[in-house]
Motif scaffolding. Structure first.
Motif, mmCIF file in Angstrom:
data_model
loop_
_atom_site.group_PDB
_atom_site.id
_atom_site.type_symbol
_atom_site.label_atom_id
_atom_site.label_comp_id
_atom_site.label_asym_id
_atom_site.label_seq_id
_atom_site.Cartn_x
_atom_site.Cartn_y
_atom_site.Cartn_z
ATOM 1 N N LEU A 1 -55.158 43.866 12.153
ATOM 2 C CA LEU A 1 -54.993 42.835 13.171
ATOM 3 C C LEU A 1 -53.530 42.412 13.305
ATOM 4 O O LEU A 1 -53.041 42.163 14.407
ATOM 5 N N LEU A 2 -52.825 42.351 12.183
ATOM 6 C CA LEU A 2 -51.395 42.034 12.224
ATOM 7 C C LEU A 2 -50.628 43.106 12.990
ATOM 8 O O LEU A 2 -49.763 42.807 13.812
ATOM 9 N N LEU A 3 -50.967 44.378 12.716
ATOM 10 C CA LEU A 3 -50.316 45.481 13.429
ATOM 11 C C LEU A 3 -50.598 45.415 14.923
ATOM 12 O O LEU A 3 -49.795 45.873 15.735
ATOM 13 N N GLY A 4 -51.761 44.843 15.285
ATOM 14 C CA GLY A 4 -52.153 44.743 16.680
ATOM 15 C C GLY A 4 -51.197 43.916 17.517
ATOM 16 O O GLY A 4 -51.152 44.069 18.742
ATOM 17 N N PHE A 5 -50.404 43.044 16.888
ATOM 18 C CA PHE A 5 -49.420 42.271 17.639
ATOM 19 C C PHE A 5 -48.263 43.151 18.104
ATOM 20 O O PHE A 5 -47.528 42.774 19.006
ATOM 21 N N GLY A 6 -48.102 44.297 17.462
ATOM 22 C CA GLY A 6 -47.087 45.245 17.918
ATOM 23 C C GLY A 6 -47.661 46.234 18.909
ATOM 24 O O GLY A 6 -47.223 46.321 20.046
ATOM 25 N N CYS A 7 -48.686 46.984 18.463
ATOM 26 C CA CYS A 7 -49.316 47.987 19.322
ATOM 27 C C CYS A 7 -50.721 48.247 18.803
ATOM 28 O O CYS A 7 -50.931 48.363 17.592
ATOM 29 N N SER A 8 -51.680 48.369 19.712
ATOM 30 C CA SER A 8 -53.080 48.556 19.319
ATOM 31 C C SER A 8 -53.338 49.926 18.706
ATOM 32 O O SER A 8 -54.254 50.074 17.897
ATOM 33 N N PHE B 1 -57.999 42.552 21.068
ATOM 34 C CA PHE B 1 -57.876 41.154 21.483
ATOM 35 C C PHE B 1 -56.540 40.548 21.041
ATOM 36 O O PHE B 1 -56.145 39.489 21.533
ATOM 37 N N MET B 2 -55.866 41.193 20.086
ATOM 38 C CA MET B 2 -54.559 40.706 19.669
ATOM 39 C C MET B 2 -53.544 41.026 20.773
ATOM 40 O O MET B 2 -53.622 42.058 21.427
#
Length: 680
Positions: A405-412, A437-438
């Protein structure tokens, strides 16, 4: 054909293993998937002293206990005949955390070499390692290297070439201060890791049974240890009638005793360690505090977005001026050579406006990734996962799920791939479902544009609220699914909490450049193609080329779907077409709006004012703008993410089910936001 020595590179995540592997292989690299799984397999070749080496970069793991896909792949490869010698890459600056895996590897009975990476960091921190005592206690060669500076590489390969001839372990030298062992066999001369007598007795009994039942088994001690740990694979492959010996799982006993031995090793081989640990513990008292940890994290992220907007928008202004001047220059140049209006429209309104509009957000993206790189390299991001572990568990997700989920703030895309680290399929499914959703960096241009146009001085708060809304929607979904599925995750979060350090400028530069390069590559490929296709859809209709886009194919499709989005305040055919184009890449929503509403340089102050005037004349206001941003936040991810979801889950039906749920979630949340906003 010359004999090829197969070398397996293994180690904990973030130990520098892949950097070391790349230092040897360079361009001679082959990447594929392991048979039957989605985990990447990297192989390369190198030579030294006339000998050829096949190097295999195994997934970064913490343990050989088969919980995750990566752990299973690494274990199966190491146990097979595919690997002749194991190079265990460890972070020498965090030796205590790395040695648990090292002890497991040594117990396999295969040739193991310890590559002490990041020795330069050890020296920078004023610590020293006794490189004579460490091999004495472990019984394996310990070679100091620096993957970053490419030092010690030759001696490591030299050790690998000669260590394949390893047959019997030299006598080990253990002191074990304050402990007395009375075992009938002096295992201290045979094995690095010796357990307490009650476990060694059981191991000896099991070895006797294994000799009787499986005389060809190569490493009976390791098999006995795994049987005592209730290892499911070993119990199936080598069943024994030994209920009187294995009356329970002894895994926790063995883990505790391994860490007791590791503590002895650290006390004897590492000098000047306590001062650095004391500083880390002092900071962690606040940053990982049970009640303060989460508010501090939210405050830090708020500061990140403040910098992203204030500094990013200041730089963005200069990009907008350059784009405006370039666009005018190209238009004038094309008109001077009597270029057809259709071609001018394609180049200026389609390509330059589409791709250039996205490039103006480069400063915002740069600031965001620079801040995230600083936090990650300092060691803080690992603390965030630790702080969120208990929260995630209460919401029905494994503590490990917060890392994707943290990585999702950069790229899914990499975030979805990171779900491989989860032990259970149901945890992987839930994580893949909610990761989009991030708010990835691709959504930021949409937030910046519409919040700047409609929220003025509160634009930063509007954007920040979307990041929080994405998190809340994700964990809310996970909570509901957790209530439906009553089963609990069996394994807690296992994560390294490295000592805090001053971020390395080179590491940050590489990280930020890779992200910026991806952004520019996308602008030059996906967004370029999407901009051209969007121009075609809006400039051609049933009767050919049209100057009125209301007569185009895009207009027809948008009007057909607009009633579905009307309850969410998005029932405008231009908005519908822009959202459809955003499936290619979320940034395309901005460039599509520029083309759809006929506004050049939409990201400039003049362009935004024109856009607000046009939208206001259609009845599009603040509530509509926020509903649009919510829809972009939650609806179907980009095509690259969709392809990754399908590749990870290997089910077309499940992939479409996830996309349908995300689309429904976006519609419901946008409707709620718009209806409440309109009422207020």
């Amino acid at each position: 054909m010359d004999h090829v020595i197969n070398v397996g590179f293994v180690g904990n995540p973030n130990c520098g293993k892949t950097t070391l592997f790349n230092a040897y292989t360079g361009a001679n690299l082959k990447v594929a998937n392991w048979p039957g799984v989605t985990v990447e397999k990297k192989e390369g070749y190198t030579s030294y002293e006339g000998k050829k080496f096949k190097l295999i970069d195994l997934p970064g793991i913490y343990s050989l206990s088969s919980y995750t896909i990566e752990e299973t792949v690494s274990r199966n490869c190491i146990l097979s005949d595919e690997v002749d010698v194991i190079i265990n890459v460890v972070d020498a600056s965090s030796l205590e955390r790395n040695l648990y895996f090292t002890l497991q590897l040594i117990e396999l009975g295969k040739p193991v070499i310890l590559a002490l990476n990041m020795m330069d960091i050890v020296e920078e921190r004023g610590m020293e390692l006794d490189l004579h005592r460490l091999p004495e206690m472990l019984g394996v060669p310990a070679i100091p290297v620096s993957a970053r500076k490419k030092t010690g590489l030759s001696i490591l390969l030299h050790a690998a070439a000669h260590h394949t001839e390893f047959q019997e372990q030299s006598p080990l030298i253990h002191h074990h201060p304050g402990k007395t062992y009375t075992h009938p066999h002096d295992h201290h001369e045979e094995y690095a890791m010796v357990y307490e007598d009650y476990i060694e007795d059981k191991i000896d009994h099991l070895i006797t049974l294994l000799k009787q039942n499986y005389p060809e088994l190569p490493n009976k001690r390791w098999t006995a240890i795994k049987l005592l740990e209730n290892d499911a694979v070993i119990k199936t492959d080598y069943p024994l009638n030994a209920d009187d010996i294995i009356n329970r799982s002894y895994e926790k006993d063995m883990i505790n005793q391994k860490y007791d031995f590791i503590e002895e090793i650290i006390n004897e081989v590492l000098v000047n360690k306590s001062r650095k640990e004391a500083a880390t513990d002092k900071i962690d008292h606040y940053l990982t505090h049970r009640f303060l940890g989460l508010p501090i994290f939210l405050g830090i992220m708020a500061l990140v977005f403040l910098l992203t907007f204030v500094v990013g928008d200041w730089l963005k202004g200069y990009f907008e001026i350059l784009l405006e001047n370039f666009s005018s220059l190209v238009t004038t140049g094309l008109q001077s050579v009597h270029t057809s209006p259709m071609l001018i429209s394609l180049i200026v309104d389609g390509i330059i406006s589409g791709v250039g509009g996205i490039l103006t957000f480069l400063p915002n993206i740069f600031i965001l990734f620079l801040a995230l790189a600083f936090l990650e390299d300092s060691g803080y991001m690992a603390r965030v996962a630790f702080v969120m572990d208990d929260v995630m568990g209460r919401l029905g997700l494994s503590g490990r799920a917060f890392l994707p989920l943290l990585l999702g703030f950069g790229c899914s895309v990499p975030a979805i791939m990171a779900s491989r680290a989860l032990e259970h399929k149901r945890d992987r499914f839930k994580t893949i479902l909610i990761t989009p959703f991030m708010s990835c960096s691709a959504k930021l241009p949409v937030y910046v544009l519409f919040s700047s146009m409609f929220f003025g001085k509160y634009a930063i708060l509007a954007c920040y609220s979307l990041y929080l809304l994405g998190i809340v929607t994700g964990i809310g979904t996970a909570y509901i699914l957790g209530k439906i599925d009553k089963r609990k995750a069996d394994h807690a979060l296992l994560i390294e909490l490295p000592e805090y350090k001053t971020p390395n400028g080179r590491t940050i530069a590489i990280y930020v450049w890779e992200k910026i390069k991806d952004y520019l590559t996308k602008a030059g490929t996906v967004i370029f193609i999407a901009s051209v296709l969007m121009w075609i859809l809006l400039n051609f209709g049933p009767h050919g080329y049209v100057t009125d886009i209301s007569q185009s194919f895009g207009s027809m499709a948008g009007r057909l779907l607009a009633p579905l989005l009307a309850p969410a305040g998005l029932g405008y055919w231009q908005i519908v077409v822009a959202l459809i184009s955003g499936i290619a890449a979320k940034e395309v929503v901005v460039s599509s709006c520029s083309v759809l509403f006929g506004i050049q340089n939409i990201t400039t102050a003049q362009g935004m004012n024109a856009m607000v005037g046009t939208l206001s004349s259609l009845g599009f206001g603040i509530a509509n703008a926020y509903a649009l941003m919510v829809f972009v936040l939650l609806y179907i991810p980009c095509t690259a993410a969709i392809a990754t979801i399908h590749r990870e889950l290997r089910s077309l039906k499940t992939t479409f089910g996830i996309l349908a749920f995300q689309l429904l979630a976006a519609w419901v949340m946008s409707c709620i936001v718009y209806q409440i906003g309109s009422f207020l």
